[in-house]
Design a protein around this motif. Structure first.
Motif, short mmCIF file in Angstrom:
data_model
loop_
_atom_site.label_atom_id
_atom_site.label_comp_id
_atom_site.label_asym_id
_atom_site.label_seq_id
_atom_site.Cartn_x
_atom_site.Cartn_y
_atom_site.Cartn_z
N GLU A 1 -2.45 12.92 -11.33
CA GLU A 1 -3.30 12.68 -12.43
C GLU A 1 -3.62 11.32 -13.15
OE1 GLU A 1 -5.51 15.38 -12.73
OE2 GLU A 1 -4.25 16.54 -11.27
N ASN A 2 -2.82 10.58 -12.79
CA ASN A 2 -2.83 9.16 -13.38
C ASN A 2 -3.92 8.33 -12.82
OD1 ASN A 2 -2.39 6.27 -13.95
ND2 ASN A 2 -0.07 7.09 -14.64
N GLU A 3 -5.12 8.03 -13.32
CA GLU A 3 -6.09 7.15 -12.98
C GLU A 3 -5.83 5.89 -12.50
OE1 GLU A 3 -10.25 6.59 -12.01
OE2 GLU A 3 -9.02 8.13 -11.95
N ALA A 4 -4.94 5.15 -13.19
CA ALA A 4 -4.35 3.98 -13.15
C ALA A 4 -3.83 3.75 -11.50
CB ALA A 4 -3.55 3.23 -14.20
N LEU A 5 -2.88 4.72 -11.27
CA LEU A 5 -2.19 4.70 -10.21
C LEU A 5 -3.20 5.00 -8.93
CD1 LEU A 5 0.93 6.63 -10.85
CD2 LEU A 5 0.70 4.16 -10.73
N ARG A 6 -4.18 5.81 -9.02
CA ARG A 6 -5.31 6.08 -8.09
C ARG A 6 -5.93 4.51 -7.86
NH1 ARG A 6 -10.35 7.25 -7.29
NH2 ARG A 6 -10.88 6.94 -9.66
N LEU A 7 -6.18 3.99 -9.08
CA LEU A 7 -6.94 2.71 -8.60
C LEU A 7 -6.31 1.69 -8.13
CD1 LEU A 7 -8.60 2.73 -12.46
CD2 LEU A 7 -9.81 2.99 -9.93
N ALA A 8 -5.04 1.74 -8.11
CA ALA A 8 -4.00 0.68 -7.65
C ALA A 8 -4.08 1.06 -6.17
CB ALA A 8 -2.71 0.79 -8.17
N VAL A 9 -4.14 2.11 -5.48
CA VAL A 9 -4.29 2.39 -4.20
C VAL A 9 -5.45 1.68 -3.73
CG1 VAL A 9 -4.86 4.06 -2.29
CG2 VAL A 9 -3.03 4.46 -4.21
N TYR A 10 -6.71 1.79 -4.36
CA TYR A 10 -7.77 1.08 -3.86
C TYR A 10 -7.59 -0.55 -3.89
CZ TYR A 10 -10.59 5.38 -3.85
OH TYR A 10 -11.01 6.44 -3.27
N ASP A 11 -6.95 -0.92 -4.87
CA ASP A 11 -6.83 -2.40 -5.04
C ASP A 11 -5.95 -3.03 -3.85
OD1 ASP A 11 -6.96 -5.03 -6.19
OD2 ASP A 11 -5.35 -4.61 -7.44
N ARG A 12 -4.59 -2.15 -3.59
CA ARG A 12 -3.97 -2.81 -2.53
C ARG A 12 -4.56 -2.56 -1.18
NH1 ARG A 12 -2.60 -3.00 -6.71
NH2 ARG A 12 -0.66 -2.85 -7.86
N LEU A 13 -5.49 -1.72 -1.04
CA LEU A 13 -6.22 -1.61 0.39
C LEU A 13 -7.19 -2.74 0.45
CD1 LEU A 13 -7.01 2.23 1.00
CD2 LEU A 13 -5.74 0.81 2.35
N ALA A 14 -7.86 -3.21 -0.48
CA ALA A 14 -8.80 -4.15 -0.49
C ALA A 14 -8.09 -5.34 -0.17
CB ALA A 14 -9.56 -4.22 -1.89
N ASP A 15 -6.91 -5.94 -0.68
CA ASP A 15 -6.17 -6.80 -0.30
C ASP A 15 -5.37 -6.96 1.05
OD1 ASP A 15 -7.29 -8.28 -2.72
OD2 ASP A 15 -5.48 -7.36 -3.81
N TYR B 1 0.84 -1.14 0.02
CA TYR B 1 -0.20 0.04 -0.01
C TYR B 1 0.89 1.09 -0.14
CZ TYR B 1 -2.64 3.73 2.14
OH TYR B 1 -3.25 5.08 2.16
N ASP B 2 1.82 1.36 0.71
CA ASP B 2 2.98 2.36 0.74
C ASP B 2 3.39 2.66 -0.49
OD1 ASP B 2 2.93 3.04 3.36
OD2 ASP B 2 4.76 1.60 3.89
N ARG B 3 4.01 1.62 -1.26
CA ARG B 3 4.42 1.87 -2.59
C ARG B 3 3.34 2.34 -3.55
NH1 ARG B 3 7.15 -2.68 -1.10
NH2 ARG B 3 5.78 -4.29 -1.73
N ALA B 4 2.25 1.83 -3.44
CA ALA B 4 1.18 2.26 -4.24
C ALA B 4 0.76 3.89 -4.09
CB ALA B 4 -0.25 1.36 -4.26
N HIS B 5 0.46 4.11 -2.98
CA HIS B 5 0.23 5.57 -2.49
C HIS B 5 1.67 6.54 -2.82
CE1 HIS B 5 -0.55 8.88 0.05
NE2 HIS B 5 -1.53 8.46 0.26
N ALA B 6 2.69 5.86 -2.57
CA ALA B 6 3.91 6.84 -3.18
C ALA B 6 3.67 7.19 -4.66
CB ALA B 6 5.10 6.57 -2.72
N ALA B 7 3.25 6.07 -5.24
CA ALA B 7 3.34 6.16 -6.81
C ALA B 7 2.23 7.32 -7.40
CB ALA B 7 3.11 4.91 -7.50
N MET B 8 1.12 7.13 -6.57
CA MET B 8 -0.11 8.00 -6.70
C MET B 8 0.35 9.29 -6.29
SD MET B 8 -4.03 7.93 -5.12
CE MET B 8 -2.97 8.51 -3.14
N ASP B 9 1.04 9.73 -5.44
CA ASP B 9 1.49 10.95 -5.11
C ASP B 9 2.60 11.57 -6.01
OD1 ASP B 9 0.14 11.22 -2.74
OD2 ASP B 9 1.64 10.75 -1.38
#
Length: 265
Positions: free
Chosen positions: A16-30, A4-12
């Motif tokens: 504006e990258n929608e795929a990176l924002r969605l990845a944060v939700y995916d990591r949180l779900a898992d 989750y840290d890595r996904a959040h850092a990539a989003m930050d």
């Protein structure tokens, strides 16, 4: 850093990258999250999250490491270890948001109630079972930009599938009748695990950021002729192996026993 840290850092780094924002939700779900409780679960396994009232609404707090929970509370605190998807499911419709890693990590984030409802709704989608006769297999005909979205999403899910398949094969397929598409074939997967893997790959596609993406998931034995063709032509994706220490030392925290499902109050 956690997944989750890595996904959040990539989003930050690219907000504006929608795929990176969605990845944060995916990591949180898992992720297994440590949900802060009012008190230890009772004899009926009821768990009561501690609710914090803020100007932005009511929130419960969860952390993706037990150490982060302890740091927030400046010592031991009652908690339930639950998958993020389970927490979101129980909070959906309750007008309560979820705070992640508040005050203890750069990946701190507040998810408002509508975000939890969206996540829960998205996770309820399931793959559709279908039968079709393949006529031939080819190398995957996917542009590099599409692979750049798919492969990280697959890899994140593969981390949870250790020991459930030797590897996965991503290839092109032509079916009887002329329909062409792409297939992700898992080799050596036991029957009980197949539905869960198909659901996980469906989620990977959903959270990859691809619009109208479609992928067929199938399961083959390593002796299957189709597997031999795919091994020659497909993109081979390796799954992690089971670590013996991990398999022998499994900690089951409050709320994680499948025979005693948690009841959030």
């Amino acid at each position: 850093m956690t997944p989750y840290d890595r996904a959040h850092a990539a989003m930050d780094a690219d907000p504006e990258n929608e795929a990176l924002r969605l990845a944060v939700y995916d990591r949180l779900a898992d992720a297994e999250l440590f949900l802060l409780l009012e008190h230890e679960p009772d004899a009926d396994n009821d768990i009561i999250p501690q609710v914090f009232e803020t100007e932005e609404g009511d929130f419960v707090l969860a952390f993706d490491l037990e150490e982060r929970l302890a740091a927030f509370g400046e010592g031991p605190a009652p908690y339930a270890a639950l998958p993020g998807r389970v927490i979101a499911q129980h909070l959906a419709g309750e007008n309560i948001g979820l705070g992640i890693n508040l005050g203890v990590a750069d990946s701190a984030m507040l998810l408002p109630p509508e975000a939890l409802e969206w996540l829960t709704h998205t996770l309820t989608h399931t793959p559709v079972a279908a039968e079709a006769r393949p006529l031939g297999f080819d190398a995957p005909a996917l542009p590099p930009a599409v692979l750049a979205l798919l492969l990280p999403a697959f890899t994140a899910k593969f981390d949870q599938l250790a020991g459930l398949a030797s590897h996965a094969l991503l290839g092109g397929v032509t079916y009887e009748g002329g329909r062409r598409g792409h297939v992700l074939a898992f080799l050596g997967t036991p029957e009980p695990a197949r539905a869960g893997i198909a659901k996980a790959m469906h989620e990977a596609l959903t959270f990859s950021g691809l619009e109208a993406g479609e992928l067929d998931v199938t399961f083959l034995s390593e002796e299957d002729p189709a597997a031999q063709v795919l091994l020659e032509k497909a993109l081979v994706l390796h799954l992690p192996e089971v670590e013996e220490d991990t398999a022998q030392h499994v900690h089951v925290g409050p709320g994680m026993d499948p025979d005693k499902p948690p009841v959030l109050r």
